[in-house]
Design a protein around this motif. Structure first.
Motif, PDB file in Angstrom:
ATOM      1  N   VAL A 401       0.952  -1.059  -0.010  1.00 15.95           N
ATOM      2  CA  VAL A 401      -0.225   0.028   0.110  1.00 15.95           C
ATOM      3  C   VAL A 401       0.958   1.057  -0.027  1.00 15.95           C
ATOM      4  CG1 VAL A 401      -1.732   1.312   1.274  1.00 15.95           C
ATOM      5  CG2 VAL A 401      -1.873  -1.205   1.248  1.00 15.95           C
ATOM      6  N   LEU A 402       0.920   2.035  -1.000  1.00 13.26           N
ATOM      7  CA  LEU A 402       1.658   3.368  -1.066  1.00 13.26           C
ATOM      8  C   LEU A 402       1.241   4.173  -0.296  1.00 13.26           C
ATOM      9  CD1 LEU A 402       2.166   3.232  -5.039  1.00 13.26           C
ATOM     10  CD2 LEU A 402       3.752   2.575  -3.145  1.00 13.26           C
ATOM     11  N   GLY A 403       2.046   5.286   0.233  1.00 15.84           N
ATOM     12  CA  GLY A 403       1.467   6.067   1.087  1.00 15.84           C
ATOM     13  C   GLY A 403       1.816   6.164   2.440  1.00 15.84           C
ATOM     14  N   GLY A 404       2.411   4.901   3.084  1.00 10.28           N
ATOM     15  CA  GLY A 404       2.688   4.843   4.572  1.00 10.28           C
ATOM     16  C   GLY A 404       4.264   5.155   4.691  1.00 10.28           C
ATOM     17  N   VAL A 405       4.603   5.484   5.952  1.00 10.02           N
ATOM     18  CA  VAL A 405       5.946   5.873   6.375  1.00 10.02           C
ATOM     19  C   VAL A 405       6.267   4.949   7.681  1.00 10.02           C
ATOM     20  CG1 VAL A 405       7.399   7.599   7.243  1.00 10.02           C
ATOM     21  CG2 VAL A 405       5.521   8.188   5.688  1.00 10.02           C
ATOM     22  N   PRO A 406       7.227   4.225   7.506  1.00 10.37           N
ATOM     23  CA  PRO A 406       7.307   2.907   8.444  1.00 10.37           C
ATOM     24  C   PRO A 406       7.930   3.808   9.845  1.00 10.37           C
ATOM     25  CG  PRO A 406       8.879   2.690   6.820  1.00 10.37           C
ATOM     26  CD  PRO A 406       8.155   3.755   6.198  1.00 10.37           C
ATOM     27  N   GLY A 407       7.437   3.199  10.849  1.00  7.18           N
ATOM     28  CA  GLY A 407       7.982   3.533  12.247  1.00  7.18           C
ATOM     29  C   GLY A 407       7.564   2.630  13.337  1.00  7.18           C
ATOM     30  N   TYR A 408       7.467   3.213  14.782  1.00  9.82           N
ATOM     31  CA  TYR A 408       7.059   2.249  15.639  1.00  9.82           C
ATOM     32  C   TYR A 408       6.606   3.244  16.984  1.00  9.82           C
ATOM     33  CZ  TYR A 408      11.884   2.654  17.159  1.00  9.82           C
ATOM     34  OH  TYR A 408      13.056   2.903  17.484  1.00  9.82           O
ATOM     35  N   THR A 409       5.739   2.707  17.890  1.00 11.77           N
ATOM     36  CA  THR A 409       5.710   3.202  19.006  1.00 11.77           C
ATOM     37  C   THR A 409       6.486   2.534  20.128  1.00 11.77           C
ATOM     38  OG1 THR A 409       3.790   1.869  19.473  1.00 11.77           O
ATOM     39  CG2 THR A 409       3.289   3.737  18.449  1.00 11.77           C
ATOM     40  N   LYS A 410       6.919   3.276  21.213  1.00 10.93           N
ATOM     41  CA  LYS A 410       7.417   2.632  22.281  1.00 10.93           C
ATOM     42  C   LYS A 410       7.042   3.129  23.610  1.00 10.93           C
ATOM     43  CE  LYS A 410      11.884   3.811  23.397  1.00 10.93           C
ATOM     44  NZ  LYS A 410      13.319   4.020  23.551  1.00 10.93           N
ATOM     45  N   THR A 411       6.858   2.128  24.344  1.00 10.07           N
ATOM     46  CA  THR A 411       6.745   2.296  25.801  1.00 10.07           C
ATOM     47  C   THR A 411       7.829   1.647  26.814  1.00 10.07           C
ATOM     48  OG1 THR A 411       4.284   2.498  25.572  1.00 10.07           O
ATOM     49  CG2 THR A 411       5.081   2.109  28.001  1.00 10.07           C
ATOM     50  N   ASN A 412       8.190   2.419  27.839  1.00 12.69           N
ATOM     51  CA  ASN A 412       9.128   1.878  28.674  1.00 12.69           C
ATOM     52  C   ASN A 412       8.819   2.645  29.994  1.00 12.69           C
ATOM     53  OD1 ASN A 412      11.201   0.927  30.435  1.00 12.69           O
ATOM     54  ND2 ASN A 412      12.885   2.151  29.307  1.00 12.69           N
ATOM     55  N   LYS A 413       8.269   1.778  30.804  1.00 15.52           N
ATOM     56  CA  LYS A 413       7.737   2.555  32.156  1.00 15.52           C
ATOM     57  C   LYS A 413       8.015   1.563  33.352  1.00 15.52           C
ATOM     58  CE  LYS A 413       3.232   3.088  32.379  1.00 15.52           C
ATOM     59  NZ  LYS A 413       1.839   3.507  32.086  1.00 15.52           N
ATOM     60  N   TYR A 414       8.358   2.042  34.221  1.00 19.46           N
ATOM     61  CA  TYR A 414       8.389   1.322  35.615  1.00 19.46           C
ATOM     62  C   TYR A 414       8.382   2.113  36.871  1.00 19.46           C
ATOM     63  CZ  TYR A 414      13.164   3.441  35.156  1.00 19.46           C
ATOM     64  OH  TYR A 414      14.221   4.240  35.079  1.00 19.46           O
ATOM     65  N   ARG A 415       8.379   1.091  37.825  1.00 19.55           N
ATOM     66  CA  ARG A 415       8.115   1.834  39.033  1.00 19.55           C
ATOM     67  C   ARG A 415       8.901   0.956  40.281  1.00 19.55           C
ATOM     68  NH1 ARG A 415       6.670   6.129  42.134  1.00 19.55           N
ATOM     69  NH2 ARG A 415       4.794   6.491  40.806  1.00 19.55           N
ATOM     70  N   VAL A 416       9.673   1.762  41.127  1.00 17.35           N
ATOM     71  CA  VAL A 416      10.620   1.124  41.896  1.00 17.35           C
ATOM     72  C   VAL A 416      10.006   1.568  43.242  1.00 17.35           C
ATOM     73  CG1 VAL A 416      13.031   0.919  42.712  1.00 17.35           C
ATOM     74  CG2 VAL A 416      12.438   1.118  40.205  1.00 17.35           C
ATOM     75  N   PHE A 417      10.253   0.421  44.138  1.00 25.84           N
ATOM     76  CA  PHE A 417      10.052   0.476  45.603  1.00 25.84           C
ATOM     77  C   PHE A 417      11.165   0.117  46.516  1.00 25.84           C
ATOM     78  CE2 PHE A 417       5.799   0.241  43.846  1.00 25.84           C
ATOM     79  CZ  PHE A 417       5.180   1.148  44.223  1.00 25.84           C
ATOM     80  N   GLY A 418      11.682   0.892  47.324  1.00 26.11           N
ATOM     81  CA  GLY A 418      12.793   0.269  48.350  1.00 26.11           C
ATOM     82  C   GLY A 418      12.973   1.001  49.529  1.00 26.11           C
ATOM     83  N   ASP A 419      13.990   0.408  50.609  1.00 25.98           N
ATOM     84  CA  ASP A 419      13.828   0.553  51.673  1.00 25.98           C
ATOM     85  C   ASP A 419      15.520   0.456  51.995  1.00 25.98           C
ATOM     86  OD1 ASP A 419      12.324   1.554  54.332  1.00 25.98           O
ATOM     87  OD2 ASP A 419      13.589   0.255  54.889  1.00 25.98           O
TER      88      ASP A 419
END
Length: 802
Positions: A401-419
């Motif tokens: 299919v013409l007209g597309g531009v290739p790319g990507y989405t990215k998620t990097n999420k974290y939660r840290v707990f410590g004592d």
């Protein structure tokens, strides 16, 4: 000779106030009062000392190694970086005054640390603090050393790397201490391996006040900052608070690369009776910017568009700036309780949490635009190749299919707990410190291929079938995974003081570290997997410091280091076939420190044996896939030194430098300097502080290095102006001129010129794919990505205090 005691520790407890503030280094009145003891006037209310004695060995609060003690001399009054007479490993203490007086307000913590010996820096190609940078310590890369904030180690959860402008901009930092070594038993972190960059939060003050700062400079960069101190509030039992807010906006040095940042910070110190204190700290940061996920400019793009090309305004290409956008948010909170349990024992508990959320949209391959290939050498052929690479998006049915531009989405999420909990017992001729660290984290990461024009799925990944269930992975999903870590450390150390001026500190730490993946589609394999690994280590330490005179001390350290394998070792089809074990280091170092009235200097030598280097290979057996192993060793050794000499009338000269070897040590192979490990560093300059005028001219040089570890012998004469194709750099330098004038003690005008000499040399190269039909050390790699120094930058600022 008197000393200025900083109620803090390079490896834990919050820094009291900056070295400069505590020693009144920013206060000209100190010069006439150096024969009097200097009190930590601006530090948080001190708990009663558990012991008294020689000021060079006395400790207050919970011992995590020696207190940072800075001798109050004219040399230390003006020095941008100094050392402690009590240090037990090579250390550089960088004060708030240097941050305020000699750097642009937008500088990140790596650019602050750069003034130290053996520290080098790459990245930051969009301007000071306007894109991430990476620091190296003695050739150890980010992820091979710790970064802490008020004693709390932080970093990414897939490996302990760091984002230099994401958590703690300079308005949240009072003091920065670079420990060039793994520290003692109570030095906590995932990478007690190659050193530590310790950040300490802005301090509360006894007196109320407000500071407002505004800056404007090159690339239409502006910064607005406010800091408010409540002072000690009598109605709340002497509670002190500090709050800060900051906004940065910039067009950026690189094309179509704007950057915006917001930060808020708060800290409350609450006395709880005469023998306890509660500290509440929180900060929130938000960054938004346009930048490719895999950043850097190719030589072809450089030839056509210049060294500062990054993105464009053409929506038919992957380099379109609206297709390359990142939004990051972080928060960091600490609740710390300190108390004297008895006249000679102290307890402290520090509970914390922090989070990171990176949401990115990016083109698949931004190196295509303007990059020549062997079959595309003319302008027309290049344009045709770019068009072909950017306008076709295969669908699931296999039709184009013409007209597309290739790319990507990215998620990097974290939660840290410590004592972190620890207790200290002082028994006169020694101090026993014991404690434990508990931490766990939850992480979510994903990448999906999209058509960047409308974000519809782009089905371009290879067909993959789960070998256990037969489920077919959608061809637009690169990975979708959750991961977790559990980390515990228990430690004990004994500081013995058998004679006046001598401390001997043996210690021991046990580490347990677990990684686990629970992936819907694991990275690399791209099918569902649940995998985990557990690692353990026993780490002994021994340190000694001897105050030969009140002005001169010597120290030595032996320490073991540990670094767990990254999450990538679980991105394999058969993890049980991997034999990778944690990397290990054995550190030997010794040095001396001298603080005279006008002369301050320190010098050290070190040798570090690094074993179990991580490596991987693809098995020739069908279906086995990638296997991770340990193969390789590196020997680090070198000499480092710093010197400051105070001249009359507020002038001072300073210099520091290092000679660093970081060479592979593998049987049957030639020794090679490892990648991104400069063979030397040097810094020098002149400073002036007198009355309302402050001036500094500082230059930092980073010496010869390879950007990619060479294989075999590099042919002579193959170096060119772009450090390619042999991936060498003859070095680069960054000169900074800063001057300011304070008007009636309430208004200060300043000017900073960063990179005064307008150097634009290469600071980093990421190797890309080779041109077809080429191989060997002299091959041309047109898709390599380069980072250049940002050119000369001007910043003017005004600060109002009331």
């Amino acid at each position: 000779m008197k000393t200025c005691h900083i109620r803090a520790h390079a490896r834990g407890l919050a820094m009291g106030a900056s070295v400069l503030a505590l020693c009144a280094l920013a206060d000209p009145a100190l010069a006439s009062a150096l024969d009097k003891p200097v009190a930590a006037k601006d530090a948080a209310p001190p708990l009663p000392a558990a012991a008294s004695g020689d000021p060079q060995t006395q400790t207050t609060g919970i011992a995590e190694g020696s207190d940072i003690v800075v001798t109050a001399t004219r040399a230390n009054e003006i020095a941008p970086v100094t050392a402690s007479l009590q240090e037990k490993q090579p250390q550089s203490i960088i004060s708030r005054s240097f941050i305020e007086d000699s750097l642009p307000a937008s500088a990140d913590f790596n650019q602050i640390a750069l003034i130290s010996p053996s520290v080098s820096n790459t990245g930051a190609a969009n301007g000071v603090g306007l894109s991430e940078s990476k620091a190296q310590i003695r050739g150890f890369q980010d992820g091979e050393y710790n970064v802490t904030y008020d004693g709390v180690p932080f970093g990414d959860t897939n490996d302990p790397t760091h984002h230099s402008n994401t958590f703690f901009p300079s308005n949240t930092i009072e003091t920065l201490v670079v420990d060039r070594g793994p520290g003692n038993a109570s030095q906590l972190g995932q990478a007690t391996f190659g050193g530590n960059i310790n950040l300490f939060s802005r301090e509360t003050r006894e007196n109320p006040g407000v500071e407002l700062k505004g800056t404007y400079g090159t690339y239409n960069t502006y910064l607005l900052r406010g800091v408010a101190q409540t002072g000690a509030i009598d109605k709340l039992g002497g509670t002190e608070m500090v709050f800060s807010a900051q906004h940065i906006g910039s067009d950026g040095a690189r094309t179509y690369s704007p950057f915006y940042s917001n930060n808020v910070f708060g800290k409350i110190v609450i006395p709880v009776g005469p023998h306890a204190r509660l500290t509440l700290l929180g900060t929130y940061n938000e960054n938004s910017f346009n930048q490719p996920d895999n950043d850097g400019v190719t030589l072809g793009q450089t030839a056509l568009y210049g060294k500062y090309f990054s993105l464009n305004n053409d929506p038919n290409t992957q380099d379109y700036y609206k297709y390359n956008y990142t939004h990051k948010t972080t928060d960091f909170e600490i609740v710390k309780f300190e108390a004297d349990l008895a006249p000679h024992s102290t307890f402290e508990n520090r509970a914390y949490t922090y989070s990171y959320d990176n949401e990115t949209l990016s083109g698949n391959d931004v190196t295509i635009y303007g990059t020549a290939t062997p079959t595309a050498t003319t302008a027309a052929q290049i344009a045709a190749a770019v068009t072909a690479a950017n306008v076709t998006t295969p669908t699931q049915g296999g039709k184009a299919v013409l007209g597309g531009v290739p790319g990507y989405t990215k998620t990097n999420k974290y939660r840290v707990f410590g004592d972190i909990a620890k207790t200290r017992l002082d028994f006169g001729f020694g101090t026993l410190t014991a404690g434990a660290w508990l931490e766990f984290s939850n992480t979510y990461r994903q990448q999906r291929d999209v058509n960047l024009i409308d974000l519809s799925p782009n089905y371009v990944e290879k067909a993959v079938t789960n070998p256990l269930t037969g489920a077919v992975t959608p061809a637009n999903i690169k990975f979708d995974q959750k991961s977790h870590t559990n980390h515990t450390e228990e430690f004990v150390e004994l500081e013995l003081r058998p004679i006046e001026g001598l401390t001997i500190t043996p210690g021991y730490k046990h580490v347990d570290f677990e990684r686990k993946i629970d992936a819907l589609y694991n990275q690399t394999t791209r099918y569902a997997q649940t995998q985990q690994n557990t690692y353990a280590a026993d780490l002994p330490f021994a340190q000694i410091n001897y105050a030969i005179t009140p002005k001169f001390s010597a120290y030595a350290e032996f320490a073991k280091g540990f670094l767990a394998p990254p999450l990538t070792v679980l991105y394999v089809a058969n993890p049980t076939l991997s034999t990778v074990a944690p990397e290990r280091s054995t550190n030997y170092q010794a040095g001396v420190v001298y603080h005279g009235q006008n002369l301050s200097l320190d010098f050290d030598g070190y040798k570090i044996d690094f074993t179990n280097k991580f490596n991987s290979f693809t098995s020739p057996t069908p279906g086995v896939g990638v296997i991770y192993i340990n193969s390789g060793a590196v020997t680090y050794k070198g000499l480092e030194g710093e010197i400051t000499y105070a001249l009359p009338r507020g002038f001072a000269l300073f210099a520091n430098g290092s000679r660093n070897y970081a060479k592979t040590d593998n049987p049957g192979q030639p020794q090679q300097q490892v990648a991104k490990a400069p063979e030397w560093t040097a810094a020098g300059g002149v400073l002036y502080k007198n009355g309302p005028i402050r001036f500094s001219l500082i230059d930092k040089w980073v010496g010869h290095q390879y950007f990619i570890t060479p294989v075999g012998t590099v042919p002579a004469g193959t170096y060119d102006s772009y450090n390619s194709p042999t991936y060498q750099s003859n070095g680069y330098n960054t000169a900074i001129l800063a001057t300011s004038y304070e008007f009636r003690r309430h208004i200060r005008f300043g000017l900073e010129i960063y990179n005064l000499l307008d150097s634009t040399r290469v600071t980093s190269i990421s190797q890309g794919k080779a041109a077809t039909g080429t191989s060997g050390v002299n091959s041309v790699f047109p898709y390599d990505q380069y980072m250049f120094q940002t050119g000369r930058q001007f910043t003017g600022d005004i600060t109002v205090v009331f």
